[in-house]
Design an enzyme around this catalytic site. Structure first.
Site, PDB file in Angstrom:
ATOM      1  N   GLY A  33       8.048   3.829  -1.428  1.00 40.80           N
ATOM      2  CA  GLY A  33       8.012   2.513  -0.835  1.00 40.80           C
ATOM      3  C   GLY A  33       6.618   1.919  -0.964  1.00 40.80           C
ATOM      4  O   GLY A  33       5.637   2.643  -1.160  1.00 40.80           O
ATOM      5  N   CYS A  34       6.522   0.598  -0.840  1.00 45.23           N
ATOM      6  CA  CYS A  34       5.215  -0.040  -0.999  1.00 45.23           C
ATOM      7  C   CYS A  34       4.243   0.437   0.081  1.00 45.23           C
ATOM      8  O   CYS A  34       3.147   0.914  -0.224  1.00 45.23           O
ATOM      9  CB  CYS A  34       5.359  -1.560  -0.992  1.00 45.23           C
ATOM     10  SG  CYS A  34       6.198  -2.250   0.443  1.00 45.23           S
ATOM     11  N   TYR A  35       4.631   0.342   1.344  1.00 48.32           N
ATOM     12  CA  TYR A  35       3.733   0.773   2.413  1.00 48.32           C
ATOM     13  C   TYR A  35       3.440   2.282   2.351  1.00 48.32           C
ATOM     14  O   TYR A  35       2.277   2.697   2.479  1.00 48.32           O
ATOM     15  CB  TYR A  35       4.322   0.422   3.783  1.00 48.32           C
ATOM     16  CG  TYR A  35       4.454  -1.044   4.081  1.00 48.32           C
ATOM     17  CD1 TYR A  35       3.372  -1.908   3.992  1.00 48.32           C
ATOM     18  CD2 TYR A  35       5.680  -1.576   4.483  1.00 48.32           C
ATOM     19  CE1 TYR A  35       3.499  -3.268   4.291  1.00 48.32           C
ATOM     20  CE2 TYR A  35       5.821  -2.921   4.789  1.00 48.32           C
ATOM     21  CZ  TYR A  35       4.727  -3.761   4.693  1.00 48.32           C
ATOM     22  OH  TYR A  35       4.851  -5.099   4.994  1.00 48.32           O
ATOM     23  N   PHE A  42      -3.656  -2.612  -2.582  1.00 50.28           N
ATOM     24  CA  PHE A  42      -2.881  -2.513  -3.818  1.00 50.28           C
ATOM     25  C   PHE A  42      -1.857  -3.635  -3.850  1.00 50.28           C
ATOM     26  O   PHE A  42      -1.633  -4.336  -2.855  1.00 50.28           O
ATOM     27  CB  PHE A  42      -2.192  -1.145  -3.944  1.00 50.28           C
ATOM     28  CG  PHE A  42      -1.320  -0.755  -2.779  1.00 50.28           C
ATOM     29  CD1 PHE A  42       0.058  -0.786  -2.867  1.00 50.28           C
ATOM     30  CD2 PHE A  42      -1.888  -0.325  -1.578  1.00 50.28           C
ATOM     31  CE1 PHE A  42       0.866  -0.415  -1.805  1.00 50.28           C
ATOM     32  CE2 PHE A  42      -1.090   0.050  -0.509  1.00 50.28           C
ATOM     33  CZ  PHE A  42       0.287  -0.002  -0.612  1.00 50.28           C
TER      34      PHE A  42
END
Length: 320
Positions: free
Chosen positions: A115-117, A286
């Site tokens: 996942g992004c987080y 990011f």
């Protein structure tokens, strides 16, 4: 033989980004479905079973459904949803997680994109937990702000559509402390306790700043900012996509720009501290559509393609 890649869900935010990143690459062929066939079960099943690597850019339930459609054992899968991130039999697609993770990804038939987080949280915490500098049961609170594209098409439509003037400039969500990324963070960071995770969206398209605050008095004796920074730098030494800022560079910063690495597959980590107060702040910057989604998927795709090419070359050599 040119490998075939099928992106199931190629009209979503992540799928479109992956498609764009693969444009112009002649060493592979991207299989696409006509607009009227994209949601047709038979057409999807045929494409899923006639490609070398399928990349799933779908909601969780649809991703599980897509995996169930695959009967060809030669098909490799990269799932960009959260459906399989802690599932048995799936390799976690964060190549920098340890020295062997890239090899595991390359050899896997089932890879779950982070996942992004969690990309930022796991990148910061796992090396420190493994080094014993942060305890497995440390009470952690993780805060992150993402661009609105992190909500997918709904977020983009809200901020770029006809009613954009009514969009909130900033919103904290997940107030029930049940965000689906928290278990993923715990499992892959090596934590015994699920962290409190406080996510937010800002009124900008993409990019993430994730922060984790630590009190040194709660960490093992002798741990300070420099030991934390040194451990991170050692873990990511030689990494192409992960940078750990040295102490001088961190001290020179007065603010963090969540958009600083947009359009890249890079991840920048830093350690800030107030020694007099015994406080440390771990940070990650990011692109939520880069290292947090499509960039990571393409990085994993390249690892798998390289391994498939080596296997094909070996077969040809054996058959000669």
């Amino acid at each position: 033989m040119t490998p075939v890649v099928f992106i199931d869900g190629d009209q979503g935010t992540t799928g479109l980004q992956i498609h764009a990143r693969l444009q112009g690459r002649t060493a592979l062929r991207v299989l696409t479905l006509r607009a009227d066939r994209r949601k047709h079960p038979g057409a999807r099943a045929e494409a899923l079973n006639h490609c070398d690597i399928a990349i799933l850019c779908l909601p969780d339930d649809a991703a599980r459904e897509a995996v169930a459609m695959i009967h060809n054992p030669a098909v490799h899968v990269i799932d960009a949803s959260s459906a399989h991130r802690t599932a048995p039999g799936w390799v976690y697609g964060f190549p920098e997680m340890d020295d062997r993770q890239a090899q595991r990804i390359a050899q896997a038939t089932r890879v779950s994109n982070p996942g992004c987080y969690p990309t930022g949280a796991v990148a910061l915490l796992r090396p420190l937990v493994e080094a014993g500098l942060v305890q497995h049961d440390h009470p952690l609170t993780i805060h992150a702000v993402s661009g609105y594209s992190g909500r997918g098409r709904a977020g983009v439509d809200e901020h770029e559509g006809p009613n954009a003037a009514q969009a909130l400039p900033f919103q904290v969500y997940g107030l029930g402390l049940q965000h689906k990324h928290a278990p993923e963070m715990a499992v892959h960071a090596g934590l015994k306790m699920r962290p409190i995770f406080v996510p937010a969206y800002g009124a900008y398209r993409q990019g993430i700043v994730l922060t984790i605050a630590l009190h040194l008095r709660l960490l093992p004796a002798g741990v300070d900012a420099q030991r934390l920074r040194t451990a991170l730098a050692a873990h990511y030494s030689g990494s192409r996509h992960v940078e750990v800022l040295p102490a001088g560079a961190s001290k020179a910063l007065e603010r963090l720009d969540p958009q600083a690495l947009n359009g890249t597959n890079d991840l920048q980590l830093a350690v800030f501290d107030n020694a007099a107060q015994g406080q440390v702040l771990l940070t990650a910057v990011f692109d939520n559509l880069g290292k947090g989604a499509s960039g990571a998927a393409v990085q994993n795709l390249d690892l798998m393609l390289e391994h498939l090419q080596m296997q094909n070359a070996q077969r040809q050599l054996n058959a000669a």
